[in-house]
Motif scaffolding. Structure first.
Motif, PDB file in Angstrom:
ATOM      1  N   ASP A 197       0.839  -1.195   0.000  1.00 23.72           N
ATOM      2  CA  ASP A 197       0.000   0.000   0.000  1.00 23.72           C
ATOM      3  C   ASP A 197       0.873   1.244   0.000  1.00 23.72           C
ATOM      4  O   ASP A 197       1.369   1.662   1.038  1.00 23.72           O
ATOM      5  N   GLU A 198       1.036   1.852  -1.186  1.00 22.66           N
ATOM      6  CA  GLU A 198       1.862   3.059  -1.321  1.00 22.66           C
ATOM      7  C   GLU A 198       3.221   2.848  -0.645  1.00 22.66           C
ATOM      8  O   GLU A 198       3.710   3.693   0.109  1.00 22.66           O
ATOM      9  N   ALA A 199       3.829   1.702  -0.954  1.00 18.09           N
ATOM     10  CA  ALA A 199       5.026   1.289  -0.217  1.00 18.09           C
ATOM     11  C   ALA A 199       6.235   2.179  -0.470  1.00 18.09           C
ATOM     12  O   ALA A 199       7.207   2.119   0.289  1.00 18.09           O
ATOM     13  N   VAL A 200       6.222   2.989  -1.522  1.00 18.24           N
ATOM     14  CA  VAL A 200       7.365   3.862  -1.798  1.00 18.24           C
ATOM     15  C   VAL A 200       6.963   5.329  -1.828  1.00 18.24           C
ATOM     16  O   VAL A 200       7.797   6.197  -2.104  1.00 18.24           O
ATOM     17  N   ALA A 201       5.710   5.637  -1.516  1.00 17.59           N
ATOM     18  CA  ALA A 201       5.221   7.020  -1.657  1.00 17.59           C
ATOM     19  C   ALA A 201       5.917   7.983  -0.716  1.00 17.59           C
ATOM     20  O   ALA A 201       6.116   9.156  -1.048  1.00 17.59           O
ATOM     21  N   ALA A 202       6.303   7.527   0.475  1.00 15.11           N
ATOM     22  CA  ALA A 202       6.893   8.419   1.473  1.00 15.11           C
ATOM     23  C   ALA A 202       8.414   8.503   1.366  1.00 15.11           C
ATOM     24  O   ALA A 202       9.043   9.131   2.216  1.00 15.11           O
ATOM     25  N   LEU A 203       8.981   7.894   0.327  1.00 12.88           N
ATOM     26  CA  LEU A 203      10.435   7.819   0.213  1.00 12.88           C
ATOM     27  C   LEU A 203      10.961   8.782  -0.846  1.00 12.88           C
ATOM     28  O   LEU A 203      10.254   9.149  -1.786  1.00 12.88           O
ATOM     29  N   ASP A 204      12.234   9.178  -0.685  1.00 16.31           N
ATOM     30  CA  ASP A 204      12.893   9.977  -1.713  1.00 16.31           C
ATOM     31  C   ASP A 204      12.979   9.173  -3.006  1.00 16.31           C
ATOM     32  O   ASP A 204      12.958   7.933  -3.002  1.00 16.31           O
ATOM     33  N   VAL A 205      13.116   9.891  -4.128  1.00 16.74           N
ATOM     34  CA  VAL A 205      13.092   9.231  -5.427  1.00 16.74           C
ATOM     35  C   VAL A 205      14.205   8.193  -5.543  1.00 16.74           C
ATOM     36  O   VAL A 205      13.994   7.085  -6.048  1.00 16.74           O
ATOM     37  N   SER A 206      15.412   8.513  -5.088  1.00 16.84           N
ATOM     38  CA  SER A 206      16.522   7.557  -5.186  1.00 16.84           C
ATOM     39  C   SER A 206      16.253   6.320  -4.332  1.00 16.84           C
ATOM     40  O   SER A 206      16.584   5.194  -4.731  1.00 16.84           O
ATOM     41  N   ILE A 207      15.646   6.510  -3.164  1.00 14.34           N
ATOM     42  CA  ILE A 207      15.316   5.382  -2.298  1.00 14.34           C
ATOM     43  C   ILE A 207      14.165   4.582  -2.903  1.00 14.34           C
ATOM     44  O   ILE A 207      14.120   3.351  -2.786  1.00 14.34           O
ATOM     45  N   GLN A 208      13.225   5.270  -3.569  1.00 13.95           N
ATOM     46  CA  GLN A 208      12.143   4.571  -4.251  1.00 13.95           C
ATOM     47  C   GLN A 208      12.694   3.554  -5.238  1.00 13.95           C
ATOM     48  O   GLN A 208      12.228   2.408  -5.305  1.00 13.95           O
ATOM     49  N   ALA A 209      13.678   3.962  -6.025  1.00 13.95           N
ATOM     50  CA  ALA A 209      14.271   3.059  -7.015  1.00 13.95           C
ATOM     51  C   ALA A 209      14.889   1.842  -6.335  1.00 13.95           C
ATOM     52  O   ALA A 209      14.744   0.709  -6.821  1.00 13.95           O
ATOM     53  N   GLN A 210      15.581   2.043  -5.219  1.00 11.19           N
ATOM     54  CA  GLN A 210      16.192   0.928  -4.504  1.00 11.19           C
ATOM     55  C   GLN A 210      15.132  -0.044  -3.989  1.00 11.19           C
ATOM     56  O   GLN A 210      15.296  -1.266  -4.099  1.00 11.19           O
ATOM     57  N   VAL A 211      14.050   0.483  -3.435  1.00 11.01           N
ATOM     58  CA  VAL A 211      13.008  -0.381  -2.886  1.00 11.01           C
ATOM     59  C   VAL A 211      12.275  -1.108  -4.009  1.00 11.01           C
ATOM     60  O   VAL A 211      11.930  -2.296  -3.886  1.00 11.01           O
ATOM     61  N   LEU A 212      12.031  -0.438  -5.136  1.00  7.57           N
ATOM     62  CA  LEU A 212      11.386  -1.100  -6.278  1.00  7.57           C
ATOM     63  C   LEU A 212      12.261  -2.239  -6.802  1.00  7.57           C
ATOM     64  O   LEU A 212      11.757  -3.316  -7.140  1.00  7.57           O
ATOM     65  N   ASN A 213      13.553  -2.005  -6.879  1.00 10.19           N
ATOM     66  CA  ASN A 213      14.468  -3.069  -7.300  1.00 10.19           C
ATOM     67  C   ASN A 213      14.449  -4.224  -6.305  1.00 10.19           C
ATOM     68  O   ASN A 213      14.530  -5.401  -6.696  1.00 10.19           O
ATOM     69  N   LEU A 214      14.336  -3.893  -5.020  1.00  8.48           N
ATOM     70  CA  LEU A 214      14.255  -4.936  -4.001  1.00  8.48           C
ATOM     71  C   LEU A 214      12.992  -5.766  -4.181  1.00  8.48           C
ATOM     72  O   LEU A 214      13.033  -7.002  -4.091  1.00  8.48           O
ATOM     73  N   PHE A 215      11.869  -5.128  -4.443  1.00  7.59           N
ATOM     74  CA  PHE A 215      10.623  -5.860  -4.692  1.00  7.59           C
ATOM     75  C   PHE A 215      10.791  -6.820  -5.866  1.00  7.59           C
ATOM     76  O   PHE A 215      10.328  -7.967  -5.824  1.00  7.59           O
ATOM     77  N   THR A 216      11.442  -6.355  -6.916  1.00  5.22           N
ATOM     78  CA  THR A 216      11.652  -7.192  -8.096  1.00  5.22           C
ATOM     79  C   THR A 216      12.525  -8.404  -7.765  1.00  5.22           C
ATOM     80  O   THR A 216      12.239  -9.533  -8.178  1.00  5.22           O
ATOM     81  N   GLU A 217      13.593  -8.178  -6.998  1.00  8.87           N
ATOM     82  CA  GLU A 217      14.478  -9.283  -6.626  1.00  8.87           C
ATOM     83  C   GLU A 217      13.759 -10.300  -5.736  1.00  8.87           C
ATOM     84  O   GLU A 217      13.914 -11.514  -5.915  1.00  8.87           O
ATOM     85  N   LEU A 218      12.987  -9.804  -4.766  1.00 14.50           N
ATOM     86  CA  LEU A 218      12.272 -10.709  -3.867  1.00 14.50           C
ATOM     87  C   LEU A 218      11.198 -11.494  -4.611  1.00 14.50           C
ATOM     88  O   LEU A 218      10.955 -12.673  -4.307  1.00 14.50           O
ATOM     89  N   ARG A 219      10.562 -10.858  -5.569  1.00 14.46           N
ATOM     90  CA  ARG A 219       9.565 -11.577  -6.375  1.00 14.46           C
ATOM     91  C   ARG A 219      10.199 -12.742  -7.118  1.00 14.46           C
ATOM     92  O   ARG A 219       9.652 -13.849  -7.152  1.00 14.46           O
ATOM     93  N   ARG A 220      11.355 -12.484  -7.687  1.00 14.78           N
ATOM     94  CA  ARG A 220      12.048 -13.531  -8.435  1.00 14.78           C
ATOM     95  C   ARG A 220      12.537 -14.637  -7.512  1.00 14.78           C
ATOM     96  O   ARG A 220      12.454 -15.826  -7.847  1.00 14.78           O
ATOM     97  N   GLU A 221      13.006 -14.267  -6.328  1.00 20.37           N
ATOM     98  CA  GLU A 221      13.574 -15.256  -5.410  1.00 20.37           C
ATOM     99  C   GLU A 221      12.511 -16.100  -4.727  1.00 20.37           C
ATOM    100  O   GLU A 221      12.687 -17.315  -4.548  1.00 20.37           O
ATOM    101  N   PHE A 222      11.392 -15.485  -4.348  1.00 23.94           N
ATOM    102  CA  PHE A 222      10.375 -16.191  -3.564  1.00 23.94           C
ATOM    103  C   PHE A 222       9.089 -16.473  -4.351  1.00 23.94           C
ATOM    104  O   PHE A 222       8.118 -16.971  -3.795  1.00 23.94           O
ATOM    105  N   ASP A 223       9.078 -16.139  -5.654  1.00 23.93           N
ATOM    106  CA  ASP A 223       7.898 -16.336  -6.496  1.00 23.93           C
ATOM    107  C   ASP A 223       6.670 -15.662  -5.864  1.00 23.93           C
ATOM    108  O   ASP A 223       5.606 -16.272  -5.703  1.00 23.93           O
ATOM    109  N   LEU A 224       6.825 -14.402  -5.512  1.00 26.43           N
ATOM    110  CA  LEU A 224       5.779 -13.667  -4.824  1.00 26.43           C
ATOM    111  C   LEU A 224       4.764 -13.086  -5.802  1.00 26.43           C
ATOM    112  O   LEU A 224       5.062 -12.833  -6.974  1.00 26.43           O
TER     113      LEU A 224
END
Length: 352
Positions: A197-224
């Motif tokens: 729920d708006e998981a990156v809305a409160a973050l700076d743009v550079s941090i948003q990119a890091q968290v989005l990349n993390l979501f992508t990696e976790l999806r691939r690793e855990f089949d989320l």
């Protein structure tokens, strides 16, 4: 871009049918006294979600987009089991959630987790990170108490945090780090689906990119599977397979991500896209969506978007459009689709 999941591959992991959610504010004491004297005060009813049908395939990322107040967060809480629907059915792996046996109901409750918008507000300020992440898996017998520290340490490493910080409190972390703690807490119960729920809305743009990349990696690793809720189409374009556009509690368009960005159909989707910043150096006229979002206490008749729609017709104010299939995986609720010459719009490519 993430892999596409075809709608017919398998039975949906989560299925919503006819989901409604109404919040009722009863008449207060003054109103009840006034009613005794002949007034006609009635309870105020907010129609937060109305008639939502949606299938979520295992391994899919669905972006849910709309302005604040459109009901997307309420829908996410219904999917996560936090709020029960007022009407309609939520199915998990083909079974209605309300009729699941106790063991299967527990599997659903653990299998669908949620990451909240404000990481500071969603983390207990009096608990150390070790307990914030590790308490639930111990309670639900996923790990033994003696294994908690090692389990939490491995989760912290997976989300990019130093396990040595496990004894710290939430206020000792930055906003991006706190959001990573929230992600680790959701992963701790080994879910199959996560509502973001708006998981990156409160973050700076550079941090948003890091968290989005993390979501992508976790999806691939855990089949989320993700339901990624956001008001920003640009953010959703980086991670989602499909995009669901909501307006005033209803779904107005559903399509694969590239279709939404290149061939948007609903005028509301087109308006949201026109507000996205671009790297194009040519001068353009910025035209925000006209008017304000109507109150869910008294939604407009017919198409809820018609008071703000530049293409509204008399029919729009009296008849609610149904979701109509335009192509494979693409549906839209707009009376313009019944015209012989639909209106064309300028589009832009999916964000890289």
């Amino acid at each position: 871009m993430s892999r596409q999941v075809e709608a017919g591959e398998a039975a949906p992991l989560i299925s919503l049918r006819g989901i409604d959610k109404r919040f009722t504010r009863p008449v207060d004491l003054a109103g009840r006294i006034a009613n005794l004297l002949g007034a006609r005060h009635t309870p105020a009813v907010v129609h937060a979600v109305s008639g939502v049908d949606l299938d979520v395939q295992a391994g899919e990322v669905i972006g849910i987009v709309g302005e604040s107040g459109c009901g997307k967060s309420t829908l996410g809480r219904i999917v996560a089991g936090i709020n029960p629907p007022s009407a309609g059915t939520v199915r998990y792996q083909g079974q209605p959630v309300e009729t699941l046996p106790r063991a299967e109901r527990r599997a659903y409750e653990l299998g669908v987790q949620m990451i909240f918008q404000n990481p500071m507000a969603s983390l207990n300020p009096r608990m150390r990170v070790l307990d914030i992440i590790g308490e639930a898996p111990v309670v639900h017998s996923i790990v033994r108490p003696s294994e908690k520290a090692a389990y939490v340490g491995s989760l912290m490493r997976q989300v990019g945090l130093d396990p040595d910080y496990a004894q710290r409190y939430p206020h000792q972390f930055s906003g991006g780090q706190r959001q990573r703690i929230g992600i680790a807490r959701a992963l701790a119960l080994k879910p199959r689906a996560i509502v973001c729920d708006e998981a990156v809305a409160a973050l700076d743009v550079s941090i948003q990119a890091q968290v989005l990349n993390l979501f992508t990696e976790l999806r691939r690793e855990f089949d989320l599977t993700y339901l990624f809720i956001s008001h920003n189409l640009g953010v959703v374009g980086h991670i989602a397979d499909r995009v669901v556009i909501m307006y005033l509690g209803r779904i107005v368009e559903v399509a694969p991500t590239d279709t939404v960005f290149n061939r948007p159909n609903h005028p509301y989707t087109q308006a949201l896209l026109s507000e996205l910043p671009t790297l194009d150096t040519t001068r353009r006229v910025y035209k925000p969506i006209q008017g304000e979002l109507p109150s869910p206490l008294a939604p407009p008749s017919g198409c809820a978007f018609h008071p703000r729609c530049p293409h509204a017709m008399p029919r729009c104010s009296t008849e609610r459009p149904a979701l109509k299939t335009l192509s494979a995986g693409h549906t839209s609720a707009c009376h313009l689709n019944d015209l012989t010459q639909p209106i064309t719009v300028h589009t832009q490519a999916v964000p890289a």
